[in-house]
Design an enzyme around this catalytic site. Structure first.
Site, PDB file in Angstrom:
ATOM      1  N   GLY A 157       0.899  -1.190   0.022  1.00 11.47           N
ATOM      2  CA  GLY A 157      -0.074   0.012   0.095  1.00 11.47           C
ATOM      3  C   GLY A 157       0.916   1.555   0.325  1.00 11.47           C
ATOM      4  O   GLY A 157       0.402   2.285  -0.602  1.00 11.47           O
ATOM      5  N   ASP A 158       1.972   1.201   0.976  1.00 15.96           N
ATOM      6  CA  ASP A 158       2.858   2.444   0.783  1.00 15.96           C
ATOM      7  C   ASP A 158       3.405   2.436  -0.775  1.00 15.96           C
ATOM      8  O   ASP A 158       3.657   3.694  -1.080  1.00 15.96           O
ATOM      9  CB  ASP A 158       3.745   2.081   1.841  1.00 15.96           C
ATOM     10  CG  ASP A 158       3.591   1.761   3.137  1.00 15.96           C
ATOM     11  OD1 ASP A 158       2.427   2.092   3.570  1.00 15.96           O
ATOM     12  OD2 ASP A 158       4.250   0.870   3.893  1.00 15.96           O
TER      13      ASP A 158
END
Length: 308
Positions: free
Chosen positions: A256-257
């Site tokens: 997600g990052d």
């Protein structure tokens, strides 16, 4: 710059040393020996800065470090080429997070240091130096010693300055900042569903709830959905969606990052939301298919496949 960005800053309030260990035939109550181990500087903001660097985009990693573990986090981050401006905390030490790879992704996350009011003020003073069109990424959890309103407090403090805020957080941390009009939010489908008390399992079901988040103030809403792909609702009201690129899931930590970093890199270089979306999906997938955070080459390969 094409995406009207001067500099990207990431904030990691509670960075960690991530001790990633594999144990074969783990037995509770017994002495177990690792078959593999690795130590990395962790934290959502640091991850974003790392992938940005891998994609050739500069950023400044801000946050707090403490003790011998904090010093190691700083050294590791800088060894990978990151520009860091961490504030050293006097009390406690930066947390160690243990990630047991071979036991269904089991993790034990540490607590982290106590951050004083004066130490927090040092960060706020540094953020006061941001300029119009800079990007500020606020990502992840916060220590108990910091008010849970901190994301909103920062955005209120800097409002009217033309700064583009990116918020990757859950529940109240996210909902409390929507009326500050963040440039980008990135919930996953489960987090988005949790906010509204529904299950969101396909891209079509996500769209009306992404719209609700936008109506509450977010400019761009990027929803990651792991194997189901992703959806972007941009500030012009356009939806973009894609199925997940084909590949073998190796490590979901940091995907997600990486998606946030890819989106920002795509926007930074093109100013085009379609390009930013595809670069975000490519970066998130590349990290998920890799042992560690994606390299620029890995991201580019998947990005090219999304263009076909």
């Amino acid at each position: 710059m094409k995406g009207d960005v001067k500099m990207i800053y990431t904030v990691t309030f509670n960075p960690s040393l991530d001790y990633i260990v594999a144990v074969e035939n783990f037995k509770v109550g017994m002495t177990n020996r690792a078959s593999q181990e690795r130590l990395l500087a962790g934290g959502k903001g640091i991850n974003v800065s790392t992938v940005l660097s891998n994609l050739g985009v500069d950023s400044v990693a801000l946050g707090f470090t403490a003790g011998f573990t904090g010093e190691e986090i700083r050294k590791m981050a800088e060894k990978t080429g990151l520009r860091t401006e961490f504030i050293e905390v006097e009390q406690g030490f930066s947390r160690i997070n243990m990630k047991l790879k071979s036991i269904e992704g089991t993790e034990i996350n540490g607590i982290g240091p106590v951050i004083s009011e004066s130490e927090l003020q040092k960060l706020l003073n540094r953020l006061d130096c941001l300029r119009a069109e800079d990007v500020l990424v606020l990502a992840g959890s916060i220590p108990d010693s910091i008010p849970d309103s901190i994301y909103r407090d920062i955005m209120e403090r800097l409002k009217g300055r033309g700064i583009n805020f990116v918020v990757d957080a859950t529940r109240d941390l996210l909902m409390n900042v929507l009326d500050c009009h963040p440039f980008l939010i990135k919930p996953n489908n489960h987090e988005l569903g949790e906010i509204f008390g529904v299950e969101l399992n396909d891209r079509e079901s996500v769209k009306p709830y992404a719209k609700q988040m936008q109506q509450r103030g977010a400019r761009n809403v990027l929803v990651s959905m792991a194997g189901a792909g992703a959806v972007l609702l941009d500030e012009n009201g356009e939806y973009y969606e894609t199925a997940a690129p084909k590949g073998t899931l190796v490590n979901g930590v940091g995907a997600g990052d990486s998606m946030v970093a890819g989106f920002l890199a795509g926007w930074f270089k093109s100013g085009d939301y379609r390009t930013a979306f595809k670069m975000g999906v490519a970066a998130g997938s590349a990290s998920a298919f890799s042992e560690f955070l994606a390299t620029g080459e890995e991201v580019e390969k998947i990005y090219e496949s999304l263009q076909k």
